[in-house]
Motif scaffolding. Structure first.
Motif, short mmCIF file in Angstrom:
data_model
loop_
_atom_site.label_atom_id
_atom_site.label_comp_id
_atom_site.label_asym_id
_atom_site.label_seq_id
_atom_site.Cartn_x
_atom_site.Cartn_y
_atom_site.Cartn_z
N ARG A 9 0.84 -1.21 0.00
CA ARG A 9 0.00 0.00 0.00
C ARG A 9 0.87 1.25 0.00
NH1 ARG A 9 -4.26 -0.56 -2.34
NH2 ARG A 9 -5.01 1.44 -1.59
N VAL A 41 2.34 1.76 -3.37
CA VAL A 41 1.31 2.19 -4.31
C VAL A 41 1.10 3.70 -4.21
CG1 VAL A 41 -1.19 2.16 -4.57
CG2 VAL A 41 0.09 0.03 -4.60
N ILE A 42 1.26 4.23 -3.01
CA ILE A 42 1.16 5.68 -2.86
C ILE A 42 2.47 6.34 -3.30
CG2 ILE A 42 0.96 7.55 -1.17
CD1 ILE A 42 -0.84 5.60 0.45
N PHE A 93 5.02 5.22 -5.30
CA PHE A 93 5.57 5.05 -6.64
C PHE A 93 5.09 6.11 -7.64
CE2 PHE A 93 5.65 3.05 -10.89
CZ PHE A 93 7.01 2.81 -11.00
N PRO A 94 3.78 6.33 -7.74
CA PRO A 94 3.36 7.39 -8.68
C PRO A 94 3.90 8.76 -8.28
CG PRO A 94 1.48 6.05 -8.00
CD PRO A 94 2.61 5.68 -7.11
N LEU A 95 4.02 8.99 -6.98
CA LEU A 95 4.60 10.27 -6.53
C LEU A 95 6.05 10.36 -6.97
CD1 LEU A 95 3.13 10.64 -2.93
CD2 LEU A 95 2.46 11.86 -4.99
N THR A 148 7.36 8.89 -9.46
CA THR A 148 7.36 9.16 -10.90
C THR A 148 7.25 10.65 -11.15
OG1 THR A 148 6.15 7.09 -11.16
CG2 THR A 148 6.28 8.51 -13.08
N MET A 149 6.35 11.30 -10.38
CA MET A 149 6.19 12.74 -10.54
C MET A 149 7.46 13.49 -10.15
SD MET A 149 2.49 14.02 -9.64
CE MET A 149 1.60 12.95 -8.58
N VAL A 151 9.69 13.31 -13.08
CA VAL A 151 9.21 14.12 -14.20
C VAL A 151 9.37 15.61 -13.90
CG1 VAL A 151 7.20 14.73 -15.57
CG2 VAL A 151 7.62 12.34 -15.00
N TRP A 173 13.60 4.62 -8.37
CA TRP A 173 12.34 4.40 -9.09
C TRP A 173 12.31 3.00 -9.70
CZ3 TRP A 173 10.95 3.84 -14.33
CH2 TRP A 173 9.60 4.07 -14.61
N GLY A 198 9.76 0.01 -9.02
CA GLY A 198 9.08 -0.58 -10.18
C GLY A 198 9.29 -2.08 -10.19
N ILE A 209 14.20 -4.80 -15.36
CA ILE A 209 14.10 -3.60 -14.54
C ILE A 209 15.19 -3.58 -13.47
CG2 ILE A 209 12.64 -2.36 -12.91
CD1 ILE A 209 10.23 -3.40 -14.44
N ILE A 262 2.13 8.80 -15.51
CA ILE A 262 1.53 9.17 -14.23
C ILE A 262 0.04 8.83 -14.23
CG2 ILE A 262 0.98 11.12 -12.72
CD1 ILE A 262 3.66 12.35 -13.65
N SER A 301 -0.40 5.04 -13.97
CA SER A 301 -0.21 4.39 -12.67
C SER A 301 -1.32 4.77 -11.70
CB SER A 301 1.19 4.62 -12.09
OG SER A 301 1.80 5.74 -12.61
N TYR A 302 -1.83 6.00 -11.81
CA TYR A 302 -2.95 6.33 -10.92
C TYR A 302 -4.19 5.50 -11.25
CZ TYR A 302 -0.76 9.75 -8.04
OH TYR A 302 0.04 10.33 -7.10
N PHE A 330 -3.64 2.01 -9.75
CA PHE A 330 -3.61 1.87 -8.29
C PHE A 330 -4.87 2.39 -7.63
CE2 PHE A 330 1.14 2.24 -9.02
CZ PHE A 330 1.31 0.88 -8.93
N PHE A 331 -5.50 3.38 -8.23
CA PHE A 331 -6.60 4.00 -7.49
C PHE A 331 -7.96 3.79 -8.12
CE2 PHE A 331 -2.71 6.06 -6.12
CZ PHE A 331 -2.82 5.82 -4.76
#
Ligand code: HEM
Lengths: 312, 516
Positions: A223, A226-227, A229-231, A233-234, A237, A264, A268, B82, B460, B463-464, B467-468
């Motif tokens: 969990r 999951v929070i 990883f996308p952050l 990624t940001m 970027v 990252w 991943g 990876i 982005i 992945s959101y 996951f969400f």
């Protein structure tokens, strides 16, 4: 104002240390309480085994299997654990004040010096943890999260705290602020996943009955990633956008950039390991530890690597 | 999500029926798809994740192409790629990497290797070098891994997308009874009405939670299927393809456009930009300002662009505010002082340019520039005291010209000249006209970056989505008990989505309570 900020910092450090002690104390109180109630109740579990995330409150430890069984008295684990939680919140409050005042003085986000960044990291770790405690009642995570926080704060404490003005490359407040704020939350989440993995890997057998089952830790770790990883990624970027604007290259294989890329990639890899069969459990936990090691490397790496980021 | 013990007990007593979230002997219910496949054999639509077992003798006899395919779509392959990329990148982070200049030619590289790398890694230098670890990111194996990665990602997506599409658009709407007794989330409810009204209660409850409802094909009784966020799983496809898009952007960036990191614009002098842009750049001024403690505060070039003699753009260029004109970016990169030099022979001008003092002497006391007059075989170092340095032999307002000639070992002369003065050395007249500041720009045209940004956004978003917006599915099986009441069995996978459990319980209890 800076003086008050410093006071708040010291208060946060002390509170964190106290919270750490309280969490460990709660743990050992729970342990003793369980020993007294043994042998009938080994690991106390409420509800179904896979109520999982709901099921690992230290307070629950004091709640016996059958509802009618008596609670044990004295300074209970539950009380201590609640106390520890309050202390954690207090530490967050102090850190918020510390960082807020500092921002009011400097007029930019708290991430220019190592001191500011380490303090922000500690804040991020605590906030992520508080969220997980609130959402999943996973208090045992504190056993690793709190020492991490204390280390981050202690490290910050050894760094110079004077306020330096911003060099030109850092004067892109919007991008920089977003970049770092997102990083703080991402790394905070990763710290929580690290705590879950560390609990899974390094809890001595003797204490095993006090911590959540491996599957639960596994899911907590997941969990958090999951929070995070996308952050993360940001973060990459936003960093790339900033690099494009400041230096004309979105990616230059600069050591700090590549260190973030390593982080990252590890997370991943972890996500895929989770989807692929046979890579949950210990191996996944090791990946989480590795990932967090990489976070730390990225952070302290500044000092060693030089490169475009070295002035920051 | 209900979190406390009390809530859970309440929930349990509200729903008098058995609501459980446990598959005995099947701890890893993280992946609902696999659980279901485990429960219901041959549920191929759901079995999207089923991985062919490569070690299986059956697969060893496959056609080679098929084996390549199986290799590419294997999660294990993806994972190793990876992690390997991570490892190599780490190596590149920890070991010093040669700059492009250092790798420009063999001699420069050998010199570079003998420097810091040898100091730091001693006897390991040879091996590390042979492995290419001093330029990891340009090695064939690092770039090859990216190629394999794209192929693998493409294969995975091609392999999965149709399955995801089928699950989203033509889901299996009926399940056999065994599913309902083994699903990770399950409940059984007896309702007073007949099958039709019970089924309607199920549909209403699902719709009430914003689920899409489809009817199954039961011969006796009724089957109901409900789902939500059915497009969420396409997030994986989006995220994966976005990686390919990003890599494509890198390739486009590297193979098109240009980048000039060493563009020097003396203040007040027109300098052609080149690279077929037809542009000319001129810095009207350069200003560097400092804080009281000496830290730099701002670097500003007032830059003018002209094309065909017409001014097309003018802007103050700062570190974070490049001038952008027709896809060409002008970044503030560095600055310095130059010396306007004139060289003539018998009154005929041979050379007249600003010579930037780009280097510093090792002791930091002198700023040094260099220019050449090839047709005379002459090369000249221009030396001044570095800013802030006071040198007796090189006072402010003077410059030293150290003149070398090809094939002659020692300098022909090293006169110190006052600003505005000239001096003859070996038949040529050298004039130190004046000092002039210059600004250094990085000029680039990158045709791939927008592709990278599109890919990043997709990554982005993707992945959101994954996951969400997890795909949530519920099956219900309604059968008559024969006494005017109906039995509703409900089951659902728990697809790495713990928040689904309370939703499930909620739906179950609203079916239960709607019967009054
Ligand atoms: C750097 C490259 C990659 C990125 C950023 C990436 C990203 C992701 C993400 C975010 C997920 C969702 C994970 C989860 O639900 O826990 C995922 C799942 C997955 N990935 Fe990748 N991936 C990459 C490379 C690959 C490769 C090379 C393969 C194929 C060998 C692959 C195959 C899969 C599969 C099969 C899933 C599960 C899909 C599903 O559950 O619907 N990925 N990937």
């Amino acid at each position: 104002m800076l003086t008050y900020s410093q006071f708040a910092f010291v208060a946060a450090l002390i509170t964190s240390v106290l919270a750490t002690i309280a969490y460990f104390w709660a743990m050992s109180a729970g342990h003793r309480a369980l020993k007294q109630q043994a042998p009938q109740r080994q690991r106390v579990r409420v509800g179904d085994a896979s109520d999982d995330l709901l099921d690992d409150d230290l307070a629950d430890i004091a709640v016996p299997d059958a509802p009618e069984a008596p609670r044990y008295s004295s300074m209970s684990a539950a009380t201590l654990a609640r106390f520890a939680t309050r202390l954690t919140w207090l530490a967050i409050a102090f850190l918020t004040v510390c960082l807020g005042l500092r921002m009011a003085v400097t007029g930019n986000g708290p991430f220019v010096s190592q001191y500011e960044f380490a303090t922000s990291m500690a804040w991020g770790i605590l906030v992520s943890y508080a969220y997980f405690e609130w959402k999943y009642r996973a208090r045992t995570l504190a056993l690793f999260v709190m020492p991490l926080t204390v280390i981050a704060l202690a490290y910050a404490g050894t760094q110079p705290t004077q306020v330096d003005p911003l060099v030109p490359a850092l004067q892109n407040s919007l991008l920089l602020t977003l970049h770092i704020i997102v990083a703080i939350f991402a790394y905070g989440a990763f710290a929580v996943s690290f705590a879950a993995a560390a609990l899974d890997l390094w809890t001595p057998q003797k204490w095993r009955h006090l911590i959540p089952k491996p599957e639960v830790l596994d899911r907590l770790g997941y969990r958090a990633v999951v929070i995070g990883f996308p952050l993360d990624t940001m973060v990459l970027v936003l960093g790339a956008i900033w690099a494009e604007i400041a230096w004309g290259t979105y990616w230059s294989w600069d050591p700090k950039e590549t260190a973030s890329l390593v982080t990252w990639l590890i997370y991943g890899g972890y996500l895929h390991a989770r989807v692929a069969r046979g890579w949950t459990g210990k191996r996944a936990s090791w990946l989480l530890v590795l990932g967090f090691a990489s976070v730390v490397l990225t952070f302290v790496g500044n000092a060693f690597f030089g490169g475009l980021h070295s002035y920051s | 999500m209900s979190t406390s013990v009390r809530n859970r007990q309440e929930a349990r007593s509200r729903v008098a029926t058995r609501v459980t979230a446990h598959v005995p002997g099947h701890v890893d219910s993280v992946d609902g798809l696999d659980d279901l496949a485990h429960v219901e054999h041959g549920v191929d639509v759901l079995d999207g994740l089923h991985q062919p077992d490569k070690g299986h003798p059956h697969h060893r006899n496959q056609h080679p192409l098929k084996r390549v395919w199986l290799f590419l779509i294997s999660m294990r392959t993806g994972l190793w790629i990876i992690l390997l990329l991570g490892l190599l990148t780490l190596a590149g982070t920890l070991l010093i990497q040669a700059t492009p200049e250092a790798r420009a030619d063999e001699q420069a590289y050998a010199q570079w290797l003998a420097g810091t790398p040898s100091e730091r890694y001693g006897g390991w230098v040879g091996i590390l070098d042979r492995l290419g670890l001093f330029h990891v990111y340009s090695t064939w194996y690092f770039q090859g891994l990216f190629v394999v990665l794209s192929m693998s990602i493409l294969a995975c997506s091609i392999n999965r997308a149709p399955k995801l599409w089928r699950v989203a658009t033509h889901p299996r709407t009926s399940m056999r009874e065994v599913f309902f007794t083994h699903a990770p989330l399950r409940a059984t409810i007896d309702l007073p009405g007949d099958v039709d009204s019970a089924a309607q209660q199920v549909r209403d409850a699902l719709r009430g939670k914003h689920f899409r409802v489809l009817d199954g094909t039961a011969k006796t009784g009724a089957d109901v299927y409900g789902d939500r966020f059915r497009w969420g799983p396409f997030g994986t496809v989006v995220a994966h393809l976005s990686i390919i898009v990003i890599m494509l952007g890198f390739v486009v960036s590297a193979t098109t456009g240009f980048k000039d990191t060493d563009f020097i614009a003396p203040v007040g002098v027109d300098v052609p930009v080149g690279h077929n842009t037809g542009l000319t750049a001129k810095a009207l001024s350069f200003t560097d300002t400092y804080y009281e403690n000496g830290q730099p505060k701002d670097y500003v070039s007032d830059l003018v662009l002209t094309k065909d003699g017409r001014q097309v753009a003018r802007q103050e260029v700062r570190v974070n505010t490049p001038l952008i004109y027709e896809g060409v970016w002008f970044h503030q990169a560095f600055f310095g002082i130059g010396v306007d030099v004139k060289v003539s022979e018998n009154g005929k001008e041979l050379f007249r340019e600003m010579v930037p003092l780009k280097w510093q002497s090792n002791d930091g006391q002198q700023s040094i520039g260099q220019f050449e007059i090839p047709e005379k075989g002459i090369s000249v170092y221009v030396i001044q005291a570095a800013s802030g340095q006071v040198l007796k032999e090189l006072p402010a307002g003077t410059a030293q010209f150290e003149v070398h000639k090809d094939g002659v070992e020692n300098p022909l002369g090293w006169p110190v000249i006052d600003q505005g003065d000239s001096i003859d050395v070996d038949g040529l007249t050298y004039t130190f006209e004046r000092n002039r500041p210059y600004t250094g720009l990085t000029i680039k045209q990158d045709k791939g970056s927008w592709i990278v940004w599109v890919g990043s956004a997709l990554l982005i978003i993707g992945s959101y989505l994954v996951f969400f917006l997890p795909h949530r599915r519920i099956w219900a099986r309604v059968r008559s008990n024969g006494d005017g009441t109906s039995r509703v069995m409900i089951g659902a996978p728990l697809k790495r989505d713990p928040a689904f459990e309370p939703v499930f319980k909620n739906i179950v209890s609203s079916i239960k309570t709607s019967d009054s």
